[in-house]
Design a protein around this motif. Structure first.
Motif, PDB file in Angstrom:
ATOM      1  N   UNK A  35       0.781  -1.174  -0.068  1.00 50.11           N
ATOM      2  CA  UNK A  35       0.013  -0.060  -0.090  1.00 50.11           C
ATOM      3  C   UNK A  35       0.749   1.459  -0.013  1.00 50.11           C
ATOM      4  N   UNK A  36       0.888   1.838  -1.244  1.00 53.58           N
ATOM      5  CA  UNK A  36       1.800   3.165  -1.264  1.00 53.58           C
ATOM      6  C   UNK A  36       3.159   2.501  -0.961  1.00 53.58           C
ATOM      7  N   UNK A  37       3.639   1.567  -1.549  1.00 52.71           N
ATOM      8  CA  UNK A  37       4.950   1.019  -1.115  1.00 52.71           C
ATOM      9  C   UNK A  37       5.338   0.480   0.093  1.00 52.71           C
ATOM     10  N   UNK A  38       4.277   0.601   0.880  1.00 47.02           N
ATOM     11  CA  UNK A  38       4.719  -0.249   2.203  1.00 47.02           C
ATOM     12  C   UNK A  38       3.892  -1.481   2.496  1.00 47.02           C
ATOM     13  N   UNK A  39       4.784  -2.441   2.908  1.00 49.61           N
ATOM     14  CA  UNK A  39       4.335  -3.973   3.140  1.00 49.61           C
ATOM     15  C   UNK A  39       3.339  -3.825   4.292  1.00 49.61           C
ATOM     16  N   UNK A  49      14.358 -10.004   7.270  1.00 46.22           N
ATOM     17  CA  UNK A  49      14.936 -10.001   6.002  1.00 46.22           C
ATOM     18  C   UNK A  49      14.416  -8.724   5.047  1.00 46.22           C
ATOM     19  N   UNK A  50      13.166  -8.380   5.304  1.00 46.34           N
ATOM     20  CA  UNK A  50      12.655  -7.365   4.453  1.00 46.34           C
ATOM     21  C   UNK A  50      12.848  -6.344   4.864  1.00 46.34           C
ATOM     22  N   UNK A  59      10.837   1.904  -3.543  1.00 45.69           N
ATOM     23  CA  UNK A  59      11.175   2.457  -4.822  1.00 45.69           C
ATOM     24  C   UNK A  59      10.590   1.398  -6.036  1.00 45.69           C
ATOM     25  N   UNK A  60      10.870   0.069  -5.568  1.00 47.33           N
ATOM     26  CA  UNK A  60      10.625  -0.821  -6.489  1.00 47.33           C
ATOM     27  C   UNK A  60       9.177  -0.903  -6.971  1.00 47.33           C
ATOM     28  N   UNK A 211      -4.320  -6.884  -6.284  1.00 49.99           N
ATOM     29  CA  UNK A 211      -3.682  -5.884  -5.809  1.00 49.99           C
ATOM     30  C   UNK A 211      -2.030  -5.989  -5.744  1.00 49.99           C
ATOM     31  N   UNK A 212      -1.445  -4.829  -5.907  1.00 45.63           N
ATOM     32  CA  UNK A 212       0.089  -4.854  -5.972  1.00 45.63           C
ATOM     33  C   UNK A 212       0.507  -5.505  -4.729  1.00 45.63           C
ATOM     34  N   UNK A 213       1.320  -6.706  -4.852  1.00 46.90           N
ATOM     35  CA  UNK A 213       2.103  -7.362  -3.774  1.00 46.90           C
ATOM     36  C   UNK A 213       3.414  -7.799  -4.237  1.00 46.90           C
ATOM     37  N   UNK A 214       4.148  -7.680  -3.086  1.00 46.84           N
ATOM     38  CA  UNK A 214       5.560  -8.250  -3.114  1.00 46.84           C
ATOM     39  C   UNK A 214       5.618  -9.803  -2.751  1.00 46.84           C
TER      40      UNK A 214
END
Length: 297
Positions: A35-39, A49-50, A59-60, A211-214
């Protein structure tokens, strides 16, 4: 991490054996909402680790978006900026309604008349299942690099509106052995995928598909391309990719650089999900440079 998941979540231990194993896979190889680049939903097994790379991850994430066609509110592929006016993805993202293909590009593939990009746009929004705000939507204006019979990767031109986040590429040929057994991640927009057990998909996505996910994991090694015809080796990772993540960047955690582009996944009933990514090679980088700076006759 699989053992950690089984030991630290009491609810998993109460599930039937098959469901227990699938939930453990999802905890060990998660799909973390951004969400807005935050996990979001980061558990202890990945926190240490992250979290040290939170700024790099943000940034990614800002450089990754979805590809949409026409007025469709739902996107099914991922792409990422490599320059303010260029995005990289997989060629089957251009073949609307078709399966993965490596057909040769059309003769006018470098121009806006290419039918594969008709109505196509790049959307930076965190959701690929909602209308894309105009300020986050960028028209695809051409195909810079259309790939070939031995490559999944394409580079698209998009409209430029000033500075924008982009992902740097890393040449994977110099010290390829250094990239094995390293932490990596893919950023994308996973959807429910019939090729993966429904229990696993539910554990990964909950009630929030698209939704955008890592998706974090490790590089396992170089393997032959799993799809015919065979081409150069690709990265195999233990990342839990699903449909919708094709075209997402495979990012080296420590450097924040792209080392590959995700194009396929494989489900193993005993070991879980694995993904394949085409490498960023010197030949690819050179092809991009030459396409941007064509030699004059």
């Amino acid at each position: 991490r699989l053992q950690y998941a089984l030991l630290t979540d009491p609810a998993i231990g109460k599930l039937p054996p098959d469901a227990r194993r699938l939930h453990a896979f999802a905890l060990a190889r998660p799909a973390l909402a951004l969400q807005a680049g935050k996990l979001e939903g980061l558990r202890d097994n990945w926190r240490s680790v992250l979290e040290p790379y939170a700024e790099s991850i943000a940034r990614s994430a800002a450089a990754v978006g979805s590809l949409r066609r026409g007025d469709a509110s739902i996107a099914r592929s991922t792409a990422f900026r490599i320059r303010s006016d260029l995005v990289m993805t997989v060629r089957y993202a251009l073949d609307e309604g078709q399966a993965d293909t490596r057909a040769a590009p059309s003769p006018d593939a470098a121009g806006p008349s290419d039918p594969r990009i008709a109505g196509l746009s790049f959307c930076e929004a965190d959701s690929a299942v909602a209308d894309c705000p105009p300020e986050k939507r960028f028209a695809v204006t051409g195909v810079l690099l259309g790939g070939g019979p031995d490559s999944y990767i394409v580079v698209l031109r998009i409209e430029e509106r000033g500075p924008a986040a982009f992902l740097p590429l890393r040449d994977t040929s110099a010290v390829p052995g250094d990239l094995i057994d390293q932490y990596v991640y893919i950023v994308g927009y996973p959807y429910p995928d019939a090729r993966v057990p429904a229990v696993m998909v539910k554990a990964l996505l909950g009630d929030a598909p698209g939704i955008k996910r890592l998706l974090p994991g490790r590089t396992l090694g170089f393997v032959p391309d799993p799809r015919p015809p065979p081409t150069a080796p690709v990265f195999k990772t233990d990342i839990s990719t699903l449909g919708g993540t094709g075209g997402g960047p495979l990012v080296e955690l420590v450097s924040g650089r792209v080392i590959g582009v995700h194009f396929a996944g494989e489900w193993d009933n005993e070991k879980g999900k694995f993904s394949s990514s085409e490498l960023i090679t010197p030949e690819l980088v050179q092809a991009i440079v030459e396409a941007l700076n064509p030699a004059s006759d």
